[in-house]
Every structure is written in structure tokens, then in C-alpha cells.
Write a protein that holds these residues in place. Sequence first.
Motif, mmCIF file in Angstrom:
data_model
loop_
_atom_site.group_PDB
_atom_site.id
_atom_site.type_symbol
_atom_site.label_atom_id
_atom_site.label_comp_id
_atom_site.label_asym_id
_atom_site.label_seq_id
_atom_site.Cartn_x
_atom_site.Cartn_y
_atom_site.Cartn_z
ATOM 1 N N GLY A 157 78.141 41.615 116.949
ATOM 2 C CA GLY A 157 78.112 43.080 116.929
ATOM 3 C C GLY A 157 77.628 43.624 115.592
ATOM 4 O O GLY A 157 76.816 44.558 115.546
ATOM 5 N N GLN A 158 78.110 43.037 114.502
ATOM 6 C CA GLN A 158 77.644 43.473 113.180
ATOM 7 C C GLN A 158 76.161 43.188 113.004
ATOM 8 O O GLN A 158 75.420 44.003 112.459
ATOM 9 N N TRP A 159 75.702 42.037 113.485
ATOM 10 C CA TRP A 159 74.283 41.709 113.389
ATOM 11 C C TRP A 159 73.438 42.691 114.182
ATOM 12 O O TRP A 159 72.395 43.135 113.728
ATOM 13 N N ARG A 160 73.889 43.060 115.390
ATOM 14 C CA ARG A 160 73.140 44.014 116.208
ATOM 15 C C ARG A 160 73.058 45.378 115.536
ATOM 16 O O ARG A 160 72.004 46.011 115.547
ATOM 17 N N ARG A 161 74.167 45.843 114.965
ATOM 18 C CA ARG A 161 74.151 47.146 114.275
ATOM 19 C C ARG A 161 73.223 47.100 113.068
ATOM 20 O O ARG A 161 72.447 48.028 112.826
ATOM 21 N N PHE A 215 81.794 37.077 118.457
ATOM 22 C CA PHE A 215 81.408 38.373 119.023
ATOM 23 C C PHE A 215 81.407 39.469 117.957
ATOM 24 O O PHE A 215 80.549 40.347 117.960
ATOM 25 N N GLN A 216 82.356 39.414 117.035
ATOM 26 C CA GLN A 216 82.393 40.401 115.961
ATOM 27 C C GLN A 216 81.148 40.272 115.077
ATOM 28 O O GLN A 216 80.516 41.251 114.734
ATOM 29 N N SER A 217 80.776 39.042 114.745
ATOM 30 C CA SER A 217 79.575 38.821 113.936
ATOM 31 C C SER A 217 78.326 39.253 114.680
ATOM 32 O O SER A 217 77.413 39.840 114.104
ATOM 33 N N ALA A 238 86.123 35.198 119.348
ATOM 34 C CA ALA A 238 86.314 36.577 118.870
ATOM 35 C C ALA A 238 85.532 36.825 117.585
ATOM 36 O O ALA A 238 84.871 37.865 117.430
ATOM 37 N N LEU A 239 85.584 35.879 116.651
ATOM 38 C CA LEU A 239 84.812 36.022 115.404
ATOM 39 C C LEU A 239 83.305 36.015 115.684
ATOM 40 O O LEU A 239 82.539 36.740 115.054
#
Length: 199
Positions: free
Chosen positions: A37-41, A33-35, A30-31
Motif C-alpha cells: 500500500g505504501q509503495w502504491r501511494r 500488504f502494508q508495504s 500483513a506487513l
Amino acid sequence: MTSKVRTTRQQGLTLLEMMVVLLIAGMAVALGFQSLGQWRRANAAISGISGAIQQTTLTESWLADSLRGLIPAPEQAFDGEADKLLGVTTLPVQSHQGGATDIEWSIRSEAGLPHLLLKEGADRRLDLPLPGVTRARFAYMDKEGKLHAQWPPKLGLHDHLPAVVLLNQEMDDGSRRVWAATISGSRNPYVNPFEDDYE
């Protein structure tokens, strides 16, 4: 005689241990995937900013080169206004350089955003957006350093071409940006008194 007692140890994981391992693994995924997503944004935002900066730099370079190559052609007088300029250049953006090419740079508004529109010759056009700009105007500087809203100025005798052409831009954050292009060649047509002898 001593008797050896064999104790058998259980191999593997208990159900409770397995649940703890799965819980830790789930939290790590989960962490991750969250990281991701933040990297992609962040990457998309940086790419957008980088693309806008590259486009702005290229537009500034094309404008400066095109105006730097202006020549004083007697048959085509240079005409400059706040939102448009007409002239002849030896450094066209879309044509082969070296030959005299008629150009027109104009400022047009599309959906409230200024664009630079370049026309070269009769059939070549290039639309260049100005990201982050709310208002843009051309200005013309004479050899004494005075700014004029049009060229030739209304009063007085002036050169065929201005010394510097400026593009004043008001940004959406309230700041100002100025692009300047110095005319590199002669500012007045060259008259050869022996021209008739060559023909």
C-alpha cells in the motif's frame, strides 16, 4: 543379550506449533500488504509529479519554439500585451512547419488557475494548463535589454518584433519562474527594392 527398545517419535506439528507458524505467517502477510500500500501511494505520487513535470516541459518547449520562429510580416503587425500576443511564426505547434502561420498565445484563468491558450490559423486551438502557477504575464525585451509590458512600447521607435519574449510566472509556493524565447530571425520586415522587377 541386549534388548533393543524402540522409541516412536511423533511425526508432524503439534497444535501449539501450528498456531505459532500461522501467527508468524499472518504477520508477514500483513506487513507485506502494508508495504504494498505504501509503495502504491508513493508510486502514484511520483507518477503525478512526473506527469506534471513532463507537461510543463512540453508546454515550455512549444511556447519557446513557436515564439522563436516569429517573423516580421508586414501585413500582420506583432501585438503583445501582458496577457496575449499575436504574430506570425514559421514554427507552428499544430501545423506543418516552414509556412507562415498566424498565432495567438493568451493567458486564461479557469477555476483560478492560469492556462496558456494557443490559436493557430482559423481553426486550431490548444489549451495548456500551467500546474503550480498562480499568476502569469508576458513581457517583452528590446535589443537594449529593457523590459516592456507591451509591444510595441508606447514611446519611441522600436523594431517590429522584440528581441526576447518572456513569460513571468508566480508559483503557488511563492517562488517565481521565467520562460524566455529569443526571436531567432530578423526583427524587421525585409524590403526588396527590386521586388517590382520580379513580377
